[in-house]
Design an enzyme around this catalytic site. Structure first.
Site, PDB file in Angstrom:
ATOM      1  CG  ASP A 336      20.047  20.401   3.795  1.00  0.00           C
ATOM      2  OD1 ASP A 336      19.401  19.341   3.814  1.00  0.00           O
ATOM      3  OD2 ASP A 336      20.898  20.664   2.921  1.00  0.00           O
ATOM      4  CE  LYS A 439      25.000  11.850   1.220  1.00  0.00           C
ATOM      5  NZ  LYS A 439      24.181  13.028   1.511  1.00  0.00           N
ATOM      6  CE  LYS A 513      23.949  18.825   3.616  1.00  0.00           C
ATOM      7  NZ  LYS A 513      22.894  17.939   3.876  1.00  0.00           N
TER       8      LYS A 513
HETATM    9  P1  NAD Z   1      12.429  10.932  -0.217  1.00  0.00           P
HETATM   10  O1  NAD Z   1      12.384  11.439  -1.612  1.00  0.00           O
HETATM   11  O2  NAD Z   1      12.579   9.472   0.019  1.00  0.00           O
HETATM   12  O3  NAD Z   1      11.131  11.402   0.569  1.00  0.00           O
HETATM   13  C1  NAD Z   1      10.499  12.621   0.355  1.00  0.00           C
HETATM   14  C2  NAD Z   1       8.994  12.404   0.440  1.00  0.00           C
HETATM   15  O4  NAD Z   1       8.381  13.679   0.325  1.00  0.00           O
HETATM   16  C3  NAD Z   1       8.427  11.556  -0.678  1.00  0.00           C
HETATM   17  O5  NAD Z   1       7.675  10.481  -0.130  1.00  0.00           O
HETATM   18  C4  NAD Z   1       7.528  12.502  -1.474  1.00  0.00           C
HETATM   19  O6  NAD Z   1       6.411  11.854  -2.014  1.00  0.00           O
HETATM   20  C5  NAD Z   1       7.178  13.518  -0.418  1.00  0.00           C
HETATM   21  N1  NAD Z   1       6.766  14.847  -0.855  1.00  0.00           N
HETATM   22  C6  NAD Z   1       7.268  15.651  -1.840  1.00  0.00           C
HETATM   23  N2  NAD Z   1       6.630  16.841  -1.869  1.00  0.00           N
HETATM   24  C7  NAD Z   1       5.734  16.813  -0.856  1.00  0.00           C
HETATM   25  C8  NAD Z   1       4.802  17.743  -0.363  1.00  0.00           C
HETATM   26  N3  NAD Z   1       4.642  18.934  -0.918  1.00  0.00           N
HETATM   27  N4  NAD Z   1       4.049  17.404   0.704  1.00  0.00           N
HETATM   28  C9  NAD Z   1       4.179  16.181   1.286  1.00  0.00           C
HETATM   29  N5  NAD Z   1       5.053  15.245   0.850  1.00  0.00           N
HETATM   30  C10 NAD Z   1       5.822  15.562  -0.204  1.00  0.00           C
HETATM   31  O7  NAD Z   1      13.619  11.752   0.481  1.00  0.00           O
HETATM   32  P2  NAD Z   1      14.375  11.459   1.853  1.00  0.00           P
HETATM   33  O8  NAD Z   1      15.598  10.677   1.563  1.00  0.00           O
HETATM   34  O9  NAD Z   1      13.420  10.975   2.872  1.00  0.00           O
HETATM   35  O10 NAD Z   1      14.863  12.939   2.218  1.00  0.00           O
HETATM   36  C11 NAD Z   1      13.891  13.896   2.589  1.00  0.00           C
HETATM   37  C12 NAD Z   1      14.459  15.292   2.561  1.00  0.00           C
HETATM   38  O11 NAD Z   1      15.497  15.385   3.520  1.00  0.00           O
HETATM   39  C13 NAD Z   1      15.049  15.707   1.210  1.00  0.00           C
HETATM   40  O12 NAD Z   1      14.703  17.025   0.938  1.00  0.00           O
HETATM   41  C14 NAD Z   1      16.532  15.601   1.467  1.00  0.00           C
HETATM   42  O13 NAD Z   1      17.297  16.469   0.654  1.00  0.00           O
HETATM   43  C15 NAD Z   1      16.609  16.006   2.919  1.00  0.00           C
HETATM   44  N6  NAD Z   1      17.845  15.529   3.532  1.00  0.00           N
HETATM   45  C16 NAD Z   1      18.094  14.192   3.663  1.00  0.00           C
HETATM   46  C17 NAD Z   1      19.298  13.787   4.226  1.00  0.00           C
HETATM   47  C18 NAD Z   1      19.635  12.344   4.435  1.00  0.00           C
HETATM   48  O14 NAD Z   1      20.715  12.039   4.860  1.00  0.00           O
HETATM   49  N7  NAD Z   1      18.735  11.432   4.186  1.00  0.00           N
HETATM   50  C19 NAD Z   1      20.230  14.734   4.624  1.00  0.00           C
HETATM   51  C20 NAD Z   1      19.922  16.075   4.473  1.00  0.00           C
HETATM   52  C21 NAD Z   1      18.724  16.450   3.945  1.00  0.00           C
END
Ligand code: NAD
Length: 557
Positions: A336, A439, A513
């Site tokens: 994370d 956020k 995290k």
């Molecule tokens: P997002 O929802 O914009 O992107 C996620 C992508 O994953 C989507 O395009 C979706 O279609 C794809 N997806 C889902 N299941 C899949 C699979 N099995 N195989 C391939 N693709 C798949 O989310 P994001 O904002 O880009 O964040 C991505 C991840 O990072 C999340 O899990 C989020 O919790 C984690 N994260 C983000 C942040 C941040 O600050 N942006 C911080 C910590 C963790």
């Protein structure tokens, strides 16, 4: 052999992209031809390696009848860093999401040095927010002036330049990368407009594995680009073939596989299913329902000998995955991305406890409106995030038994006495579509101060999620590639051959995290300690002793 060649043409350094030289680049994106050189008996340079010796100093402490007995320890090691930076691919799972598209577009903007207009003026691409590219370390002081000398962290050892990462990956959504960037609504339009043709040239992500049970039902409409069938062994073979093909197509030495897809629910740990490497491999063969897509990707990467990093909170690394990585001496890291609220918490909680102030409660609220927020609005996925966010103050609390009662030996399991004293800590996340990727995090730290007094600190933190996350993904990738090139020899133990580092890359903790560490060892959440560990390790690789703030010369006559 001179420690470093003067030109970039030898292949020892990251090659210079022809496209960067037209306009001056931001200092965080600049390539510097002269990495630092250490002149010491501890450090040797050959064409292939930087080899250093260092002493790991510590102390063994025993307590007998309340008496602390401390024996200083010193263990001798040699570290060997391969100087040739691997041609590295970054294969993102969830490439078409907010993080994947933001990272790709910003690398392209840096690579092509695309400047764009915002309402405040002209904006230059950069790598601000990256520890490696945008922060410095203190090397020592200039003998003539006595002033400290700081260098960019990325100059300490040969590292891949982010502009040179070859981008690829998978998504369950079949949108082309330019369309996916538009859908994400993260970047200024003038940047999107200019980077659009370059994004379009990246094409579509590879189709991915979709097991609907693991992510929120509200994601179903997006899943129009999935690998058919339910045979998990066949899926594993396909992912392995995807990695091999990507490496061959781009003549890569290394591919880092990075989970930045939706947060999954936790997998149940079931004896005989995923608790050992053999059980897990058999469960994949049997298409067991408790094998998640992220675990399947991790297994594919391990079996291909490529590192896997988990940027989301779920327990991808079930015990069977860790065992498999150990067996194959493959590298894994997670969990994370630590972008906003938790990063601040790991600093603030440590500040309070180390100042002798007792946090009584930490209450954290978030709301966000991007697709990540939408997915996290489902309870099982929120639960994964809650777990990952909740342990961040544990080690700071455990380190101070003057303020927090220790667990009572013999107390009934599950009771407060058995767990030890701890601040009340809650985490709430709500989905508010209107705020999009921006956020909001609201935190209250309520603490006990001198003689019954109380202190309340309130923090309101507003940040663009994907612009915080992108530099972390870059740091994790670049650091992972570097750590695959570092080998060690335990000289004190008489180890003759150099070995790779241990499979779980806990040196990545600063960006994560809920850091995954070697089973049986303590997790360090303190951001300062995590950075210090990284700095000390990198300095050890070039034969420099730790980052001492003793500054002896300023304390004596
Ligand atoms: P997002 O929802 O914009 O992107 C996620 C992508 O994953 C989507 O395009 C979706 O279609 C794809 N997806 C889902 N299941 C899949 C699979 N099995 N195989 C391939 N693709 C798949 O989310 P994001 O904002 O880009 O964040 C991505 C991840 O990072 C999340 O899990 C989020 O919790 C984690 N994260 C983000 C942040 C941040 O600050 N942006 C911080 C910590 C963790």
């Amino acid at each position: 052999m001179a420690p470093y060649p003067t030109a970039n043409s030898s292949g020892l350094n990251t090659p210079e992209s022809e496209l960067e030289s037209v306009l001056p680049v931001h200092p965080t994106a600049a390539r510097r031809p002269n990495p630092i050189v250490v002149q010491s008996e501890q450090t040797a340079y050959s064409d292939e390696y930087i080899t250093s010796s260092f002493t790991n100093r510590g102390a063994a402490v025993t307590v007998t009848d309340g008496q602390y007995l401390v024996t200083p320890t010193a263990q001798q090691y040699e570290l060997q860093t391969a100087r040739k930076v691997a041609k590295t691919g970054l294969m993102m799972v969830g490439w078409g999401g907010n993080n994947g598209t933001t990272l790709s577009a910003t690398i392209l903007a840096n690579r092509h040095n695309i400047v764009w207009h915002t309402k405040s003026g002209v904006q230059q691409p950069n790598y601000i927010g990256s520890l490696l590219r945008a922060s410095t370390v203190r090397l020592g002081s200039d003998p003539s002036t006595g002033k400290d000398v700081h260098v960019p962290v990325s100059d300490v050892l040969p590292m891949v330049h982010p502009n040179d990462l070859v981008l690829g990956g998978w998504d369950i959504s079949g949108a082309r990368m330019d369309e996916a960037m538009k859908r994400a609504q993260v970047l200024d339009w003038d940047l999107q407009r200019q980077v659009m043709p370059h994004m379009a040239a990246l094409g579509k992500p590879l189709p991915s594995i979709y097991y609907p049970d693991f992510i929120a039902a509200n994601q179903e409409a997006r899943a129009d680009h999935v690998v058919p069938g339910k045979d998990k062994q066949a899926h594993l073979e396909q992912l392995r073939a995807d990695i091999r093909r990507f490496k061959a197509e781009h003549a890569l030495d290394r591919a880092v596989i990075f989970w930045t897809a939706n947060t999954e629910r936790y997998s149940d740990i079931i004896p005989g299913v995923n608790d050992t490497a053999d059980a897990l491999l058999a469960s994949i063969k049997a298409s067991h329902s408790e094998v998640s897509p992220s675990t399947l990707f991790a297994v594919a990467a391990i079996l291909e000998g490529e590192p896997f990093v988990n940027g989301a909170p779920q327990n991808t690394f079930v015990p069977g995955v860790i065992q498999l990585a150990e067996r194959h001496k493959s590298f894994i890291g997670g969990d994370d991305l630590k972008s906003g609220q938790t990063k601040l918490k790991s600093v603030l909680a440590e500040f309070l406890v180390n100042a002798g102030i007792k946090p009584l409660s930490i209450a954290s609220y978030n709301h966000l409106g991007n697709n990540d927020g939408h997915n996290l609005s489902a309870e099982p996925q929120f639960k994964s995030k809650e777990i990952s966010k909740s342990s961040v103050v544990d080690d700071m609390v455990e380190a101070n038994h003057l303020l927090f009662k220790r667990p009572e030996p013999g107390a009934v399991k599950g009771t407060k006495a058995a767990k030890g004293e701890h601040p009340d800590h809650i985490v709430v996340i709500k989905y508010v579509p209107a705020v999009g990727d921006s956020k909001r995090a609201i935190d209250e730290y309520y603490s006990e101060i001198f003689c019954g007094g109380r202190s309340t600190i309130n923090i309101f933190n507003e940040c663009e999620d994907s612009l915080l996350a992108t530099p972390l993904i870059l740091d994790l990738t670049i650091l992972t590639e570097l750590l695959t090139r570092v080998k060690y020899r335990d000289v004190s133990a008489g180890q003759a051959e150099f070995s790779p580092l241990y499979s779980v890359l806990s040196l990545l903790s600063y960006m994560l995290k809920a850091p995954l560490v070697k089973p049986g060892t303590d997790v360090v959440n303190s951001l300062n300690r995590q950075r210090n560990a990284l700095e000390t390790f990198m300095k050890a690789c070039i034969g420099l002793e730790g980052s001492s703030d003793l500054l002896m010369e300023t304390r004596i006559w």
